[in-house]
Design a protein around this motif. Structure first.
Motif, PDB file in Angstrom:
ATOM      1  N   GLN A 104       0.863  -1.173   0.000  1.00 25.89           N
ATOM      2  CA  GLN A 104       0.000   0.000   0.000  1.00 25.89           C
ATOM      3  C   GLN A 104       0.905   1.230   0.000  1.00 25.89           C
ATOM      4  OE1 GLN A 104      -2.238  -0.907   3.612  1.00 25.89           O
ATOM      5  NE2 GLN A 104      -1.032   0.587   4.752  1.00 25.89           N
ATOM      6  N   TYR A 105       0.464   2.274  -0.687  1.00 26.87           N
ATOM      7  CA  TYR A 105       1.299   3.459  -0.822  1.00 26.87           C
ATOM      8  C   TYR A 105       0.418   4.646  -1.153  1.00 26.87           C
ATOM      9  CZ  TYR A 105       0.673   2.184  -5.739  1.00 26.87           C
ATOM     10  OH  TYR A 105       0.117   1.839  -6.950  1.00 26.87           O
ATOM     11  N   GLU A 106       1.016   5.823  -1.119  1.00 29.96           N
ATOM     12  CA  GLU A 106       0.290   7.025  -1.493  1.00 29.96           C
ATOM     13  C   GLU A 106       1.251   8.019  -2.130  1.00 29.96           C
ATOM     14  OE1 GLU A 106       0.230   9.621   2.595  1.00 29.96           O
ATOM     15  OE2 GLU A 106      -1.289   8.050   2.384  1.00 29.96           O
ATOM     16  N   TYR A 107       0.693   8.892  -2.962  1.00 24.91           N
ATOM     17  CA  TYR A 107       1.518   9.899  -3.613  1.00 24.91           C
ATOM     18  C   TYR A 107       0.638  11.096  -3.989  1.00 24.91           C
ATOM     19  CZ  TYR A 107      -0.474   7.992  -7.944  1.00 24.91           C
ATOM     20  OH  TYR A 107      -1.344   7.569  -8.935  1.00 24.91           O
ATOM     21  N   PRO A 108       1.230  12.295  -4.053  1.00 27.24           N
ATOM     22  CA  PRO A 108       0.448  13.484  -4.398  1.00 27.24           C
ATOM     23  C   PRO A 108       0.185  13.551  -5.895  1.00 27.24           C
ATOM     24  CG  PRO A 108       2.721  14.092  -4.017  1.00 27.24           C
ATOM     25  CD  PRO A 108       2.610  12.628  -3.694  1.00 27.24           C
ATOM     26  N   ASP A 109      -1.007  13.998  -6.253  1.00 19.70           N
ATOM     27  CA  ASP A 109      -1.381  14.208  -7.654  1.00 19.70           C
ATOM     28  C   ASP A 109      -2.178  15.504  -7.729  1.00 19.70           C
ATOM     29  OD1 ASP A 109      -1.849  13.936 -10.358  1.00 19.70           O
ATOM     30  OD2 ASP A 109      -3.516  12.530 -10.100  1.00 19.70           O
ATOM     31  N   ASN A 110      -1.503  16.570  -8.155  1.00 18.50           N
ATOM     32  CA  ASN A 110      -2.082  17.908  -8.114  1.00 18.50           C
ATOM     33  C   ASN A 110      -2.450  18.246  -6.672  1.00 18.50           C
ATOM     34  OD1 ASN A 110      -1.789  18.285 -10.919  1.00 18.50           O
ATOM     35  ND2 ASN A 110      -3.691  17.147 -11.292  1.00 18.50           N
ATOM     36  N   ASP A 111      -3.732  18.471  -6.377  1.00 21.63           N
ATOM     37  CA  ASP A 111      -4.138  18.824  -5.022  1.00 21.63           C
ATOM     38  C   ASP A 111      -4.718  17.629  -4.263  1.00 21.63           C
ATOM     39  OD1 ASP A 111      -3.421  21.478  -5.445  1.00 21.63           O
ATOM     40  OD2 ASP A 111      -5.386  21.969  -6.294  1.00 21.63           O
ATOM     41  N   THR A 112      -4.514  16.425  -4.785  1.00 24.17           N
ATOM     42  CA  THR A 112      -5.095  15.220  -4.201  1.00 24.17           C
ATOM     43  C   THR A 112      -4.006  14.234  -3.805  1.00 24.17           C
ATOM     44  OG1 THR A 112      -7.057  15.472  -5.600  1.00 24.17           O
ATOM     45  CG2 THR A 112      -6.717  13.317  -4.588  1.00 24.17           C
ATOM     46  N   THR A 113      -4.249  13.496  -2.745  1.00 27.95           N
ATOM     47  CA  THR A 113      -3.373  12.385  -2.371  1.00 27.95           C
ATOM     48  C   THR A 113      -3.994  11.087  -2.862  1.00 27.95           C
ATOM     49  OG1 THR A 113      -2.534  13.520  -0.398  1.00 27.95           O
ATOM     50  CG2 THR A 113      -2.314  11.124  -0.477  1.00 27.95           C
ATOM     51  N   VAL A 114      -3.303  10.409  -3.759  1.00 27.15           N
ATOM     52  CA  VAL A 114      -3.786   9.150  -4.319  1.00 27.15           C
ATOM     53  C   VAL A 114      -3.272   8.004  -3.453  1.00 27.15           C
ATOM     54  CG1 VAL A 114      -3.795   7.623  -6.324  1.00 27.15           C
ATOM     55  CG2 VAL A 114      -3.840  10.109  -6.648  1.00 27.15           C
ATOM     56  N   LYS A 115      -4.181   7.115  -3.049  1.00 25.50           N
ATOM     57  CA  LYS A 115      -3.814   5.948  -2.248  1.00 25.50           C
ATOM     58  C   LYS A 115      -3.883   4.696  -3.113  1.00 25.50           C
ATOM     59  CE  LYS A 115      -5.354   7.940   2.121  1.00 25.50           C
ATOM     60  NZ  LYS A 115      -6.182   7.765   3.339  1.00 25.50           N
ATOM     61  N   GLY A 116      -2.820   3.928  -3.084  1.00 27.18           N
ATOM     62  CA  GLY A 116      -2.744   2.719  -3.901  1.00 27.18           C
ATOM     63  C   GLY A 116      -2.700   1.465  -3.052  1.00 27.18           C
ATOM     64  N   ARG A 117      -3.311   0.398  -3.562  1.00 25.17           N
ATOM     65  CA  ARG A 117      -3.283  -0.928  -2.945  1.00 25.17           C
ATOM     66  C   ARG A 117      -2.968  -1.937  -4.036  1.00 25.17           C
ATOM     67  NH1 ARG A 117      -3.584   2.296   0.437  1.00 25.17           N
ATOM     68  NH2 ARG A 117      -4.988   2.433   2.250  1.00 25.17           N
ATOM     69  N   ALA A 118      -2.031  -2.826  -3.782  1.00 23.41           N
ATOM     70  CA  ALA A 118      -1.644  -3.797  -4.804  1.00 23.41           C
ATOM     71  C   ALA A 118      -1.423  -5.163  -4.167  1.00 23.41           C
ATOM     72  CB  ALA A 118      -0.382  -3.349  -5.531  1.00 23.41           C
ATOM     73  N   THR A 119      -1.953  -6.192  -4.804  1.00 25.01           N
ATOM     74  CA  THR A 119      -1.713  -7.576  -4.396  1.00 25.01           C
ATOM     75  C   THR A 119      -1.057  -8.302  -5.558  1.00 25.01           C
ATOM     76  OG1 THR A 119      -3.960  -8.163  -5.100  1.00 25.01           O
ATOM     77  CG2 THR A 119      -3.633  -7.663  -2.777  1.00 25.01           C
ATOM     78  N   GLY A 120      -0.206  -9.251  -5.243  1.00 23.62           N
ATOM     79  CA  GLY A 120       0.508  -9.955  -6.298  1.00 23.62           C
ATOM     80  C   GLY A 120       0.787 -11.399  -5.940  1.00 23.62           C
ATOM     81  N   ALA A 121       1.014 -12.201  -6.965  1.00 19.88           N
ATOM     82  CA  ALA A 121       1.398 -13.606  -6.802  1.00 19.88           C
ATOM     83  C   ALA A 121       2.296 -13.980  -7.974  1.00 19.88           C
ATOM     84  CB  ALA A 121       0.171 -14.516  -6.758  1.00 19.88           C
ATOM     85  N   SER A 122       3.279 -14.814  -7.712  1.00 19.92           N
ATOM     86  CA  SER A 122       4.198 -15.202  -8.779  1.00 19.92           C
ATOM     87  C   SER A 122       4.622 -16.657  -8.610  1.00 19.92           C
ATOM     88  CB  SER A 122       5.436 -14.298  -8.795  1.00 19.92           C
ATOM     89  OG  SER A 122       6.241 -14.514  -7.648  1.00 19.92           O
ATOM     90  N   ALA A 123       4.996 -17.249  -9.726  1.00 25.71           N
ATOM     91  CA  ALA A 123       5.539 -18.607  -9.750  1.00 25.71           C
ATOM     92  C   ALA A 123       6.713 -18.609 -10.712  1.00 25.71           C
ATOM     93  CB  ALA A 123       4.480 -19.619 -10.197  1.00 25.71           C
ATOM     94  N   ALA A 124       7.799 -19.255 -10.309  1.00 30.78           N
ATOM     95  CA  ALA A 124       9.006 -19.233 -11.131  1.00 30.78           C
ATOM     96  C   ALA A 124       9.755 -20.547 -11.000  1.00 30.78           C
ATOM     97  CB  ALA A 124       9.914 -18.077 -10.731  1.00 30.78           C
ATOM     98  N   LEU A 125      10.513 -20.856 -12.029  1.00 32.70           N
ATOM     99  CA  LEU A 125      11.408 -22.014 -12.027  1.00 32.70           C
ATOM    100  C   LEU A 125      12.837 -21.499 -12.107  1.00 32.70           C
ATOM    101  CD1 LEU A 125      11.762 -25.119 -12.186  1.00 32.70           C
ATOM    102  CD2 LEU A 125      11.709 -24.870 -14.687  1.00 32.70           C
ATOM    103  N   GLY A 126      13.692 -22.041 -11.255  1.00 38.67           N
ATOM    104  CA  GLY A 126      15.057 -21.546 -11.222  1.00 38.67           C
ATOM    105  C   GLY A 126      16.079 -22.648 -11.060  1.00 38.67           C
TER     106      GLY A 126
END
Length: 242
Positions: free
Chosen positions: A75-97
């Protein structure tokens, strides 16, 4: 207490519980040879949590093919003009190494796919990150323990389609004859729209319990190109299940 405040409090408790689950999961005893990693991090502009499982194909860590599975939340936030934008992100990954045998250390490379879903509030008129995205990802991590006095680690992750990157290095020295290792860390990450650098200290406690290491870290994050800056504090767990 108003209904709105109760609702926000419940959401806060739910998020706190969700961030704690990855850490609690590593306390469960499992009889197998695999590696579990988990962490939480609080930053001046948001927070982050993840849990990862690395499972060798041949049943033994340290050499040969391995699978890696990961889920994370930020979760994060950042200013955009006169507004504070709040972000939420979920993720999942699968890899072979592939894990290359290294004396007193490790070297691994992975290739896989990652799915991320991002929400912004309020949602900008145009955004390249809102919604779900499936991407290819490439990773490498390495480390070396030198004479039981130094722990050197490094890692890099690249998502070519988003021009996104993440890289970190640590150099920790043992404190006397204790189980504690202390040293600096440097983390640089970003994408086509954003770049940040973290300068901090990491304290690693070896064998908090059999097979479990714990790392506490703190420092300063600077968003580059004139962006904001502030502190961060995090906790990581590394558990080798044998």
């Amino acid at each position: 207490m108003s209904a709105t405040r109760r609702h926000h409090r419940r959401l806060g408790l739910i998020r706190a519980a969700a961030l704690s689950v990855p850490l609690l999961a590593l306390a469960v005893p499992v009889h197998a040879d695999w590696l579990g990693l988990a962490g939480v991090e609080g930053l001046f502009d948001g927070g982050y949590a993840y849990t990862t499982a690395i499972i060798p194909n041949d049943g033994e860590l340290g050499h040969g093919w391995a699978q890696r599975y990961r889920v994370d939340y930020s979760q994060y936030e950042y200013p955009d003009n006169d507004t504070t934008v709040k972000g939420r992100a979920t993720g999942a990954s699968a890899a072979l190494g592939y894990q290359f045998p290294v004396q007193d250390g490790w070297l691994s490379t992975y290739a896989g796919v990652t799915y991320n879903h991002t929400r912004l509030d309020p949602e900008p008129d145009s955004s390249n990150v809102v919604g779900g995205r499936l991407r290819a990802v490439l990773d490498m991590d390495a480390g070396r323990i030198i004479d039981n006095r130094w722990i050197l680690t490094g890692g890099v992750s690249v998502t070519p389609a988003d021009r996104a990157y993440w890289t970190r290095g640590r150099a920790m020295r043992r404190l006397g004859d204790s189980r504690f290792y202390l040293g600096p860390e440097l983390l640089v990450h970003g994408d086509r729209d954003y770049d940040a650098v973290h300068h901090g200290l990491a304290l690693q406690m070896r064998e908090v319990r059999p097979g479990l290491d714990m790392i506490v870290k703190t420092g300063h994050k600077q968003i580059r190109d004139g962006g904001d800056s502030g502190g961060y504090l995090g906790l990581e767990l590394v558990r080798h299940f044998r």
